[in-house]
Design a protein around this motif. Sequence first.
Motif, mmCIF file in Angstrom:
data_model
loop_
_atom_site.group_PDB
_atom_site.id
_atom_site.type_symbol
_atom_site.label_atom_id
_atom_site.label_comp_id
_atom_site.label_asym_id
_atom_site.label_seq_id
_atom_site.Cartn_x
_atom_site.Cartn_y
_atom_site.Cartn_z
ATOM 1 N N GLY A 156 46.935 52.038 66.745
ATOM 2 C CA GLY A 156 47.398 50.979 67.728
ATOM 3 C C GLY A 156 47.007 49.345 66.778
ATOM 4 N N TYR A 157 46.529 49.589 66.141
ATOM 5 C CA TYR A 157 46.621 48.910 65.552
ATOM 6 C C TYR A 157 47.656 48.587 65.035
ATOM 7 N N SER B 112 50.521 47.073 66.293
ATOM 8 C CA SER B 112 50.210 45.659 66.997
ATOM 9 C C SER B 112 51.024 44.711 65.910
ATOM 10 N N THR C 80 50.672 43.032 72.000
ATOM 11 C CA THR C 80 49.932 44.193 72.389
ATOM 12 C C THR C 80 49.518 44.191 74.090
ATOM 13 N N TYR D 256 46.580 44.540 75.650
ATOM 14 C CA TYR D 256 45.985 44.787 75.368
ATOM 15 C C TYR D 256 45.312 43.130 75.794
ATOM 16 N N ILE E 97 43.889 39.935 64.459
ATOM 17 C CA ILE E 97 43.724 40.643 65.673
ATOM 18 C C ILE E 97 41.864 40.044 66.288
#
Length: 141
Positions: free
Chosen positions: A65-66, A69, A75, A77, A113
């Motif tokens: 996921g990182y 992104s 993202t 989130y 992030i």
Amino acid sequence: MSNQVNFEQLANVMGDGVVISDAKGDIVFWNAAAERIFGYSSSEALGKSLDIITPERFRERHWDGYKKSMDTGTTRYGTTLLTVPALHKEGKPLSIAFTVAMLTDASGKVTGIAAVVRDDTERFQNDRALKKRIADLEAKS
């Protein structure tokens, strides 16, 4: 009075953890609340991989996921609260809730992030205990 806000001063007085990592996933900022939540001092956390707070069984999914992104610059989130397992320095499991913001340079390239993190362990454990109690009561009727 100036309209400028001192980021580090603000971040260090917040009750929520602020963890900023670079494009590789190495920690570059770690506030006082992150110290309280995860047990690592700022000097212990800075320069380390996010693996120090990610349980081993979730690391592959986390890094997938990182990387996505970092590659896409997006993202889901940013506005959606994500609740995930995490790890305290002493090895005890945590449940954390957080949102993230993508950081970019002047050209728009993603550089890291920033996560605003809250320890959600007590609420998670209470919810789990309540669900178990409901299941037990339903099983008895």
